[in-house]
Scaffold this motif. Structure first.
Motif, PDB file in Angstrom:
ATOM      1  N   HIS A 119       0.829  -1.203   0.000  1.00  0.00           N
ATOM      2  CA  HIS A 119       0.000   0.000   0.000  1.00  0.00           C
ATOM      3  C   HIS A 119       0.866   1.256   0.000  1.00  0.00           C
ATOM      4  O   HIS A 119       0.547   2.248  -0.648  1.00  0.00           O
ATOM      5  N   ASN A 120       1.994   1.196   0.698  1.00  0.00           N
ATOM      6  CA  ASN A 120       2.845   2.372   0.824  1.00  0.00           C
ATOM      7  C   ASN A 120       3.564   2.727  -0.466  1.00  0.00           C
ATOM      8  O   ASN A 120       3.883   3.892  -0.695  1.00  0.00           O
ATOM      9  N   ILE A 121       3.847   1.732  -1.333  1.00  0.00           N
ATOM     10  CA  ILE A 121       4.648   2.033  -2.516  1.00  0.00           C
ATOM     11  C   ILE A 121       3.803   2.331  -3.740  1.00  0.00           C
ATOM     12  O   ILE A 121       4.321   2.757  -4.760  1.00  0.00           O
ATOM     13  N   VAL A 122       2.497   2.135  -3.662  1.00  0.00           N
ATOM     14  CA  VAL A 122       1.665   2.333  -4.844  1.00  0.00           C
ATOM     15  C   VAL A 122       1.209   3.777  -4.935  1.00  0.00           C
ATOM     16  O   VAL A 122       0.556   4.284  -4.039  1.00  0.00           O
ATOM     17  N   PRO A 123       1.559   4.480  -6.020  1.00  0.00           N
ATOM     18  CA  PRO A 123       1.114   5.859  -6.174  1.00  0.00           C
ATOM     19  C   PRO A 123      -0.367   5.915  -6.495  1.00  0.00           C
ATOM     20  O   PRO A 123      -0.889   5.060  -7.191  1.00  0.00           O
ATOM     21  N   HIS A 124      -1.038   6.935  -6.014  1.00  0.00           N
ATOM     22  CA  HIS A 124      -2.479   7.039  -6.235  1.00  0.00           C
ATOM     23  C   HIS A 124      -2.772   8.071  -7.316  1.00  0.00           C
ATOM     24  O   HIS A 124      -3.447   9.064  -7.089  1.00  0.00           O
ATOM     25  N   THR A 125      -2.218   7.808  -8.502  1.00  0.00           N
ATOM     26  CA  THR A 125      -2.532   8.624  -9.655  1.00  0.00           C
ATOM     27  C   THR A 125      -3.885   8.174 -10.183  1.00  0.00           C
ATOM     28  O   THR A 125      -4.120   6.982 -10.319  1.00  0.00           O
ATOM     29  N   HIS A 126      -4.774   9.099 -10.496  1.00  0.00           N
ATOM     30  CA  HIS A 126      -6.137   8.711 -10.832  1.00  0.00           C
ATOM     31  C   HIS A 126      -6.467   8.914 -12.303  1.00  0.00           C
ATOM     32  O   HIS A 126      -6.059   9.873 -12.924  1.00  0.00           O
ATOM     33  N   HIS A 127      -7.192   7.957 -12.846  1.00  0.00           N
ATOM     34  CA  HIS A 127      -7.701   7.981 -14.212  1.00  0.00           C
ATOM     35  C   HIS A 127      -9.190   7.675 -14.126  1.00  0.00           C
ATOM     36  O   HIS A 127      -9.575   6.619 -13.648  1.00  0.00           O
ATOM     37  N   HIS A 128     -10.018   8.603 -14.592  1.00  0.00           N
ATOM     38  CA  HIS A 128     -11.467   8.429 -14.504  1.00  0.00           C
ATOM     39  C   HIS A 128     -11.899   8.186 -13.055  1.00  0.00           C
ATOM     40  O   HIS A 128     -12.881   7.498 -12.804  1.00  0.00           O
ATOM     41  N   GLY A 129     -11.155   8.725 -12.092  1.00  0.00           N
ATOM     42  CA  GLY A 129     -11.496   8.520 -10.693  1.00  0.00           C
ATOM     43  C   GLY A 129     -10.908   7.262 -10.094  1.00  0.00           C
ATOM     44  O   GLY A 129     -11.138   6.970  -8.924  1.00  0.00           O
ATOM     45  N   LEU A 130     -10.143   6.495 -10.870  1.00  0.00           N
ATOM     46  CA  LEU A 130      -9.505   5.279 -10.377  1.00  0.00           C
ATOM     47  C   LEU A 130      -8.008   5.518 -10.201  1.00  0.00           C
ATOM     48  O   LEU A 130      -7.407   6.310 -10.927  1.00  0.00           O
ATOM     49  N   SER A 131      -7.408   4.820  -9.255  1.00  0.00           N
ATOM     50  CA  SER A 131      -5.965   4.918  -9.093  1.00  0.00           C
ATOM     51  C   SER A 131      -5.272   4.131 -10.206  1.00  0.00           C
ATOM     52  O   SER A 131      -5.890   3.304 -10.890  1.00  0.00           O
ATOM     53  N   GLU A 132      -3.995   4.368 -10.378  1.00  0.00           N
ATOM     54  CA  GLU A 132      -3.216   3.615 -11.366  1.00  0.00           C
ATOM     55  C   GLU A 132      -3.265   2.121 -11.060  1.00  0.00           C
ATOM     56  O   GLU A 132      -3.345   1.285 -11.965  1.00  0.00           O
ATOM     57  N   PHE A 133      -3.237   1.784  -9.784  1.00  0.00           N
ATOM     58  CA  PHE A 133      -3.303   0.381  -9.374  1.00  0.00           C
ATOM     59  C   PHE A 133      -4.634  -0.251  -9.780  1.00  0.00           C
ATOM     60  O   PHE A 133      -4.673  -1.353 -10.341  1.00  0.00           O
ATOM     61  N   GLN A 134      -5.734   0.440  -9.516  1.00  0.00           N
ATOM     62  CA  GLN A 134      -7.049  -0.084  -9.905  1.00  0.00           C
ATOM     63  C   GLN A 134      -7.144  -0.243 -11.418  1.00  0.00           C
ATOM     64  O   GLN A 134      -7.673  -1.241 -11.922  1.00  0.00           O
ATOM     65  N   LYS A 135      -6.641   0.750 -12.126  1.00  0.00           N
ATOM     66  CA  LYS A 135      -6.690   0.694 -13.586  1.00  0.00           C
ATOM     67  C   LYS A 135      -5.902  -0.501 -14.110  1.00  0.00           C
ATOM     68  O   LYS A 135      -6.351  -1.203 -15.026  1.00  0.00           O
TER      69      LYS A 135
END
Length: 255
Positions: free
Chosen positions: A9-25
Motif C-alpha cells: 500500500h505504501n509504494i503504490v502511487p495514487h494517480t487517478h484515471h477516470h477517478g480510479l488509481s493507477e493500481f485499480q486501472k
C-alpha cells in the motif's frame, strides 16, 4: 499478510484515471486483456465471447448439443448484451479498453456506500457464478488448488503463480474457497484500491506494482512541467501588462 499488504500500500502511487488509481486501472486492464479480449485485438466484441465459450466448452468436454454447451451459449449471449448496455458508449458493438475502465469507474463512483462494497454489476454476478462453476471441476462447491491452477493455466497463468495466488486467497490453505467467499474476493478485486487485499490475487497475478514507481516519477515530472509552464505564462502575461501600463503612462511628443 498484514505486513505485506501495508508495504504494498505504501509504494503504490495514487494517480487517478477516470477517478480510479493507477493500481485499480492496472487490475481492470489485466482482466480485460487476459480473460475477455480473447483474440488480443485490443477491444471486446461478440466474437471474443464466442471464442471464449468455445474454448471453455472444449476444455470441459461439453459437446455441441449438450445441455451444458447450450446453457453456456445462452449465458454468454446474455452477459454480452448486458455488458454492451453498460459499456459500449458509442454503440459500435465494440468495447474498448478505455470504455471498460470508464464503466468500472462509473460503477464504483455510484456504488460507494459502505453497504454496497460487495456489489458488482448484474452481468458480473452471472459471470462470477459461471466462472466459479468452471473452477469447481468436481462440483463439490469448493475450489481447490489443483482446480484453480488447471483453469488459470488455460488463460496463460503459470502454475507457480496460480499456486502462490491460491495460497494467498485461501489464507495459507486455511480458508475454503466456496461461492460466497469467491464472490467476496471478486468484488474486492474490482473495487479495492488496496494492493494487499486478498481479492487482488483472484486472477493469479501476484504483482500489479511493477513499474508503478516509474509511472509516478513521470507523472510528478509532468505535473512539475505543467506548473512551470503555467507560472512562466503568468509571468509573461504580467510582463506584457506592465509594459502596456508603462506605455499608457508615458507622455506622447504631442502632449
Amino acid at each position: 499478510m498484514g505486513n505485506v499488504a501495508q508495504s504494498l500500500h505504501n509504494i503504490v502511487p495514487h494517480t487517478h484515471h477516470h477517478g480510479l488509481s493507477e493500481f485499480q486501472k492496472r487490475k481492470l486492464l489485466y482482466e480485460f486483456h487476459t480473460f475477455y479480449d480473447v483474440n488480443k485485438d485490443g477491444c471486446l466484441e461478440w466474437r471474443d465471447f464466442e471464442q471464449a465459450r468455445e474454448k471453455i466448452c472444449k476444455m470441459s468436454g461439453w459437446e455441441p448439443g449438450s445441455e451444458k454447451f447450450d446453457k453456456t451459449k445462452n449465458l454468454f449471449v446474455d452477459i454480452w448484451r448486458k455488458l454492451q448496455d453498460c459499456a459500449d458508449e458509442n454503440c459500435d458493438n465494440k468495447i474498448s479498453a478505455d470504455e471498460w475502465v470508464k464503466m468500472w469507474a462509473s460503477y464504483i463512483k455510484h456504488h460507494s456506500d459502505p453497504g454496497e462494497v460487495a456489489k458488482v454489476p448484474d452481468w458480473v454476478e452471472e459471470y462470477v457464478e459461471y466462472k466459479f462453476n468452471l473452477f469447481d471441476r468436481t462440483a463439490d462447491g469448493i475450489i481447490d488448488i489443483e482446480e484453480f491452477e488447471y483453469v488459470l493455466g488455460y488463460f496463460g497463468i503459470s502454475p507457480p503463480a496460480a499456486k502462490s495466488a491460491f495460497i494467498i486467497i485461501s489464507q495459507n490453505m486455511e480458508r475454503r474457497i466456496d461461492l460466497p467467499y469467491y464472490k467476496q474476493l471478486v468484488a474486492e478485486y474490482y473495487r479495492s484500491d488496496d494492493p494487499g487485499a486478498l481479492g487482488t490475487f483472484i486472477n493469479g497475478k501476484l504483482d500489479f506494482c511493477d513499474g508503478l514507481e516509474d509511472a509516478q516519477i513521470r507523472n510528478d515530472k509532468n505535473h512539475r512541467d505543467n506548473q512551470q509552464q503555467h507560472s512562466h505564462s503568468q509571468q509573461q502575461q504580467q510582463k506584457q501588462k506592465n509594459q502596456e501600463q508603462k506605455h499608457a503612462a508615458t507622455p506622447t511628443s504631442n502632449g
